[in-house]
Design an enzyme around this catalytic site. Sequence first.
Site, mmCIF file in Angstrom:
data_model
loop_
_atom_site.group_PDB
_atom_site.id
_atom_site.type_symbol
_atom_site.label_atom_id
_atom_site.label_comp_id
_atom_site.label_asym_id
_atom_site.label_seq_id
_atom_site.Cartn_x
_atom_site.Cartn_y
_atom_site.Cartn_z
ATOM 1 N N ALA A 57 11.583 1.934 -12.347
ATOM 2 C CA ALA A 57 12.350 2.235 -11.140
ATOM 3 C C ALA A 57 13.553 3.162 -11.359
ATOM 4 O O ALA A 57 13.683 4.194 -10.680
ATOM 5 C CB ALA A 57 12.767 0.917 -10.483
ATOM 6 N N GLN A 205 1.978 -0.890 -20.373
ATOM 7 C CA GLN A 205 3.378 -0.491 -20.591
ATOM 8 C C GLN A 205 4.058 -1.390 -21.623
ATOM 9 O O GLN A 205 4.966 -0.953 -22.331
ATOM 10 C CB GLN A 205 4.166 -0.542 -19.275
ATOM 11 C CG GLN A 205 3.799 0.544 -18.279
ATOM 12 C CD GLN A 205 2.753 0.088 -17.288
ATOM 13 O OE1 GLN A 205 1.901 -0.742 -17.615
ATOM 14 N NE2 GLN A 205 2.788 0.611 -16.084
ATOM 15 N N ASP A 246 11.312 -3.649 -9.341
ATOM 16 C CA ASP A 246 11.192 -2.351 -8.671
ATOM 17 C C ASP A 246 11.894 -2.343 -7.326
ATOM 18 O O ASP A 246 12.276 -1.296 -6.810
ATOM 19 C CB ASP A 246 9.723 -1.983 -8.503
ATOM 20 C CG ASP A 246 9.138 -1.621 -9.863
ATOM 21 O OD1 ASP A 246 8.793 -2.543 -10.620
ATOM 22 O OD2 ASP A 246 9.103 -0.423 -10.178
ATOM 23 N N LYS A 257 6.214 -5.381 -11.805
ATOM 24 C CA LYS A 257 4.856 -5.113 -12.268
ATOM 25 C C LYS A 257 3.946 -6.319 -12.060
ATOM 26 O O LYS A 257 4.339 -7.448 -12.336
ATOM 27 C CB LYS A 257 4.914 -4.734 -13.761
ATOM 28 C CG LYS A 257 3.583 -4.449 -14.410
ATOM 29 C CD LYS A 257 2.775 -3.387 -13.679
ATOM 30 C CE LYS A 257 3.509 -2.071 -13.549
ATOM 31 N NZ LYS A 257 2.862 -1.121 -12.641
#
Length: 359
Positions: A57, A205, A246, A257
């Site tokens: 973000a 990630q 986010d 996520k």
Amino acid sequence: MSEAAGILARLPRTVEWRDGDLYLLDQTRLPHEVVIERQDSAGQVFAAIRTLKVRGAPAIGVAAAYGLCVALRPFRSGTVAAFRDAIDAEATSLEAARPTAVNLAWALRRMRARAVNTKSTTAADLFDALLDEALHIHDEDQRLCLGIGLAGAGLIAAGSGVLTHCNAGALCATGIGTATAPMYIAHERGVPFRVYADETRPLLQGARLTAWELQRAGIDVTLITDSMAASTMGAGLVDVVITGADRVARNGDAANKVGTLGLAILARHFGIPLYIAAPSSTLDFDCLTGADIPIEHRAPEEVLEFGGVRTAPAGLKARNPAFDVTPHAFIAGIVTERGIVRPPFDVSLSALFGRDDHA
Ligand code: MRU
């Protein structure tokens, strides 16, 4: 920012404005290659955000602010009216790159507001004002990360285990990250602890980014697949869960996520506190609850393939929501740059960040 400087020196910059150009680290190539790409057009910046070359973000917000400058460069020699029209058109188009991380819209709203409040007589002056705003957003992001680190470092006790999901690290921002900021500060202070990084299917990630950056920092990090979180908690290895966000709604519901919701439910089951680390740029008081947060759905191929190789039968459907929403009732606290906010979040968040002073 001396505590952050040493940490950041070991990592490539995610976003950089240098000699009139924007450079982005291509995070899709990590951990194998460190590739930094110059951004020559708004379309290139849009694609970099959409394809997760730049992601997380806060980093998306900073990249978008500079991306608007890249988009406006060709209009510098035109009329002020044409320049102002271009601001609207280019900001609207960049904002569509990804829907969930509110930092994107937040940064572009700040850029638009700066333009409205700048009474320039030339397009070149207006451009300079917008670049100045982007530089401020960038500088602020680094300070917000550090603030989160200082506020949250005390959550990590000597000898404890910390579980995190996705990458809310230095790679998700331009400073020392959000969820990782308390880890970096605790590490700098000599606190021994270990981190369990969820791999974070489908785009990894956690494995590619979080494990990479924590390892470079010399932090004890162990990779687990997402489905191992329950057994890792059950084995008594996790004392605290810290993730990023986010977008955080006014009542404290937090989008992060996909998989964070599952972790939150597990953490509740095992009596482990879950903290969300989020700067004020990730708060969205226009969303009253998590139900108002738009959730990005990405291409099914990301689930049907692994590393570009098809792993599912031909013709299969796949569901691919990139984020989920953790209800505020599962969150022990939200670590912000101004301190840790505790429930009831609808009261505590508004008290710390009056409706307008984080915009
Ligand atoms: O799809 P991504 O990689 O952009 O998702 C990132 C996350 O979900 C992070 O956890 C989130 O942005 C928090 S980073 C402050």
